[in-house]
Design a protein around this motif. Structure first.
Motif, PDB file in Angstrom:
ATOM      1  N   SER A 116       0.844  -1.189   0.000  1.00  0.00           N
ATOM      2  CA  SER A 116       0.000   0.000   0.000  1.00  0.00           C
ATOM      3  C   SER A 116       0.883   1.244   0.000  1.00  0.00           C
ATOM      4  O   SER A 116       2.092   1.156   0.210  1.00  0.00           O
ATOM      5  CB  SER A 116      -0.890  -0.003   1.238  1.00  0.00           C
ATOM      6  OG  SER A 116      -0.122   0.379   2.360  1.00  0.00           O
ATOM      7  N   PRO A 117       0.287   2.449  -0.211  1.00  0.00           N
ATOM      8  CA  PRO A 117       1.092   3.688  -0.161  1.00  0.00           C
ATOM      9  C   PRO A 117       1.882   3.807   1.141  1.00  0.00           C
ATOM     10  O   PRO A 117       2.997   4.314   1.169  1.00  0.00           O
ATOM     11  CB  PRO A 117       0.033   4.789  -0.254  1.00  0.00           C
ATOM     12  CG  PRO A 117      -1.115   4.162  -0.946  1.00  0.00           C
ATOM     13  CD  PRO A 117      -1.117   2.722  -0.528  1.00  0.00           C
ATOM     14  N   MET A 118       1.313   3.291   2.211  1.00  0.00           N
ATOM     15  CA  MET A 118       1.928   3.328   3.535  1.00  0.00           C
ATOM     16  C   MET A 118       3.107   2.366   3.650  1.00  0.00           C
ATOM     17  O   MET A 118       3.926   2.500   4.549  1.00  0.00           O
ATOM     18  CB  MET A 118       0.841   2.909   4.530  1.00  0.00           C
ATOM     19  CG  MET A 118       1.237   2.811   5.943  1.00  0.00           C
ATOM     20  SD  MET A 118       1.482   4.428   6.597  1.00  0.00           S
ATOM     21  CE  MET A 118      -0.094   5.192   6.232  1.00  0.00           C
ATOM     22  N   GLY A 119       3.148   1.369   2.760  1.00  0.00           N
ATOM     23  CA  GLY A 119       4.161   0.335   2.876  1.00  0.00           C
ATOM     24  C   GLY A 119       3.644  -0.936   3.513  1.00  0.00           C
ATOM     25  O   GLY A 119       4.401  -1.856   3.796  1.00  0.00           O
ATOM     26  N   LYS A 120       2.312  -0.992   3.745  1.00  0.00           N
ATOM     27  CA  LYS A 120       1.739  -2.223   4.307  1.00  0.00           C
ATOM     28  C   LYS A 120       1.614  -3.273   3.215  1.00  0.00           C
ATOM     29  O   LYS A 120       1.187  -2.989   2.106  1.00  0.00           O
ATOM     30  CB  LYS A 120       0.348  -1.943   4.885  1.00  0.00           C
ATOM     31  CG  LYS A 120       0.372  -1.295   6.237  1.00  0.00           C
ATOM     32  CD  LYS A 120      -1.013  -1.285   6.846  1.00  0.00           C
ATOM     33  CE  LYS A 120      -0.966  -0.793   8.279  1.00  0.00           C
ATOM     34  NZ  LYS A 120      -2.305  -0.733   8.878  1.00  0.00           N
ATOM     35  N   ILE A 121       1.984  -4.484   3.574  1.00  0.00           N
ATOM     36  CA  ILE A 121       1.900  -5.579   2.630  1.00  0.00           C
ATOM     37  C   ILE A 121       0.540  -6.245   2.776  1.00  0.00           C
ATOM     38  O   ILE A 121       0.095  -6.526   3.885  1.00  0.00           O
ATOM     39  CB  ILE A 121       3.001  -6.620   2.916  1.00  0.00           C
ATOM     40  CG1 ILE A 121       4.368  -6.001   2.638  1.00  0.00           C
ATOM     41  CG2 ILE A 121       2.789  -7.869   2.085  1.00  0.00           C
ATOM     42  CD1 ILE A 121       5.503  -6.717   3.312  1.00  0.00           C
ATOM     43  N   SER A 122      -0.153  -6.468   1.654  1.00  0.00           N
ATOM     44  CA  SER A 122      -1.355  -7.289   1.768  1.00  0.00           C
ATOM     45  C   SER A 122      -1.285  -8.431   0.764  1.00  0.00           C
ATOM     46  O   SER A 122      -0.755  -8.286  -0.330  1.00  0.00           O
ATOM     47  CB  SER A 122      -2.620  -6.454   1.585  1.00  0.00           C
ATOM     48  OG  SER A 122      -2.513  -5.655   0.457  1.00  0.00           O
ATOM     49  N   LEU A 123      -1.789  -9.580   1.198  1.00  0.00           N
ATOM     50  CA  LEU A 123      -1.792 -10.760   0.352  1.00  0.00           C
ATOM     51  C   LEU A 123      -3.013 -10.713  -0.538  1.00  0.00           C
ATOM     52  O   LEU A 123      -4.102 -10.383  -0.081  1.00  0.00           O
ATOM     53  CB  LEU A 123      -1.854 -12.020   1.226  1.00  0.00           C
ATOM     54  CG  LEU A 123      -0.650 -12.262   2.121  1.00  0.00           C
ATOM     55  CD1 LEU A 123      -0.861 -13.539   2.922  1.00  0.00           C
ATOM     56  CD2 LEU A 123       0.622 -12.364   1.295  1.00  0.00           C
ATOM     57  N   GLN A 181      -5.882 -12.629  -3.034  1.00  0.00           N
ATOM     58  CA  GLN A 181      -6.675 -13.820  -2.719  1.00  0.00           C
ATOM     59  C   GLN A 181      -6.051 -15.097  -3.253  1.00  0.00           C
ATOM     60  O   GLN A 181      -6.270 -16.173  -2.707  1.00  0.00           O
ATOM     61  CB  GLN A 181      -8.099 -13.632  -3.224  1.00  0.00           C
ATOM     62  CG  GLN A 181      -8.816 -12.600  -2.365  1.00  0.00           C
ATOM     63  CD  GLN A 181     -10.253 -12.354  -2.791  1.00  0.00           C
ATOM     64  OE1 GLN A 181     -10.694 -12.874  -3.812  1.00  0.00           O
ATOM     65  NE2 GLN A 181     -10.965 -11.568  -2.024  1.00  0.00           N
ATOM     66  N   GLU A 223      -3.522 -16.031  -0.613  1.00  0.00           N
ATOM     67  CA  GLU A 223      -4.227 -16.497   0.588  1.00  0.00           C
ATOM     68  C   GLU A 223      -4.734 -17.921   0.378  1.00  0.00           C
ATOM     69  O   GLU A 223      -4.554 -18.793   1.227  1.00  0.00           O
ATOM     70  CB  GLU A 223      -5.379 -15.540   0.901  1.00  0.00           C
ATOM     71  CG  GLU A 223      -6.104 -15.921   2.179  1.00  0.00           C
ATOM     72  CD  GLU A 223      -7.212 -14.943   2.549  1.00  0.00           C
ATOM     73  OE1 GLU A 223      -7.189 -13.796   2.083  1.00  0.00           O
ATOM     74  OE2 GLU A 223      -8.108 -15.357   3.308  1.00  0.00           O
ATOM     75  N   LEU A 240      -3.311 -21.327   2.422  1.00  0.00           N
ATOM     76  CA  LEU A 240      -4.198 -22.084   3.306  1.00  0.00           C
ATOM     77  C   LEU A 240      -4.432 -23.506   2.817  1.00  0.00           C
ATOM     78  O   LEU A 240      -4.640 -24.410   3.618  1.00  0.00           O
ATOM     79  CB  LEU A 240      -5.540 -21.357   3.457  1.00  0.00           C
ATOM     80  CG  LEU A 240      -5.486 -20.013   4.190  1.00  0.00           C
ATOM     81  CD1 LEU A 240      -6.836 -19.326   4.151  1.00  0.00           C
ATOM     82  CD2 LEU A 240      -5.050 -20.214   5.632  1.00  0.00           C
TER      83      LEU A 240
END
Lengths: 181, 122
Positions: free
Chosen positions: B96-103, B105, B108, B112
């Motif tokens: 994200s712009p903030m530097g947060k990583i998101s997986l 789908q 994910e 799993l």
């Protein structure tokens, strides 16, 4: 990121505008001020994030090594971002930031150093940032939070964030600070 | 080791491709690249296939490129499990712009549900 993000219809606030001072639940005098761009503030934040407990990282931030902390801070302390810092004298106890995402959306993150958690600082810090943002004309703010992080989720709800996305690992939440033009 | 790399045209995928090829060349892995359907990218399948060719051009690797239709996550898991792969490799998510990583789908689902080891490239 996608610009078709959903936002609440109603405007939240008004929020307190920094600088503010208060006594936290541990009787510490805390002051919250907007980041003014000085090297002393940057170094205080580097120190805060270097001491940050890895268990309180969220989605990879703050990063773990000092060099990476500095690179990350450089990007979120740039001029197009808004930052507020909670101070216990010269110690940075907490930090919250708004980073632009395209035209008028901003992504929010908030961090409170472990020794200063559960003392009411987070609530003042996020409200100050939203007040600071509203004053600068920011209309829409979003964030993501790990769904098991209940203290954070309830803080966000308390100030007016609504859940706007729940289909992945993280919850997406959003708040509106001004009406659209 | 028999490695199945799934790519879909995002920046993370391209990074994963370069790093996985470099690693396979060093370790002598047998690499298959599965090009999957991907949202949010303008990079077409042919362009991706060319990207794979240029990535392996300077190596001794012979890489099999496969075009995989359908739901990417479940297809990758199915291919890996039915064809004896040791590992699935994917890009490590978007930032994200903030530097947060998101997986995404796909990642994910694979994390799993896969019974073979999964590597996310950071």
């Amino acid at each position: 990121m996608k610009s078709d993000r959903r936002y609440p219809d109603s405007v939240s606030g008004p929020f307190e505008v920094p600088p503010i001072e208060f006594v936290d639940r541990e009787d510490r005098e805390i002051e919250i001020r907007p980041y003014a761009g000085s090297e002393a503030e940057q170094e205080a934040l580097v120190e805060m994030y270097s001491a940050f407990d890895p268990s309180d990282r969220a989605q990879g931030i703050p990063p773990g090594q000092e060099s990476r902390i500095r690179t990350w801070l450089e990007s979120i302390l740039s001029e197009d971002c808004l930052n507020v810092i909670a101070w216990d004298d010269g110690t940075a106890a907490g930090h919250s930031t708004l980073v632009p995402d395209g035209e008028e959306d901003y992504e929010l993150a908030i961090f409170v150093l472990q020794d200063f958690q559960e003392a009411g600082i987070g609530t003042h810090l996020i409200e100050s940032l939203l007040g600071h943002g509203a004053e600068h004309g920011i209309k829409k703010v979003w964030l993501t939070v790990e769904r098991w992080n209940h203290p954070a989720v309830s803080l966000y709800k308390k100030v007016g964030f609504e859940t706007t996305g729940a289909e992945s690992f993280e919850l997406e939440m959003a708040i509106r600070l001004h009406e659209d033009d | 080791m028999k490695v199945l790399l799934g790519i879909g045209g995002t920046d993370g995928s391209v990074d994963a491709l370069d790093r996985t090829v470099a690693r396979a060349a060093e370790a002598g892995d047998e690499l298959t690249v599965a090009i999957v359907e991907s949202e949010g990218t303008d990079v077409g399948r042919e362009e991706l296939a060319e990207r794979v060719e240029s990535a392996v051009a300077d190596t001794d690797l012979s890489v099999e490129v496969r075009h995989v239709e359908g739901e990417p996550g479940s297809r990758l898991v199915e291919i890996a499990e039915t064809e004896g792969f040791d590992e699935i490799v994917l890009g490590g998510g978007t930032t994200s712009p903030m530097g947060k990583i998101s997986l995404n789908q796909i990642a994910e689902f694979v994390l799993l549900n896969s019974h073979v080891t999964v590597t996310l490239v950071r």
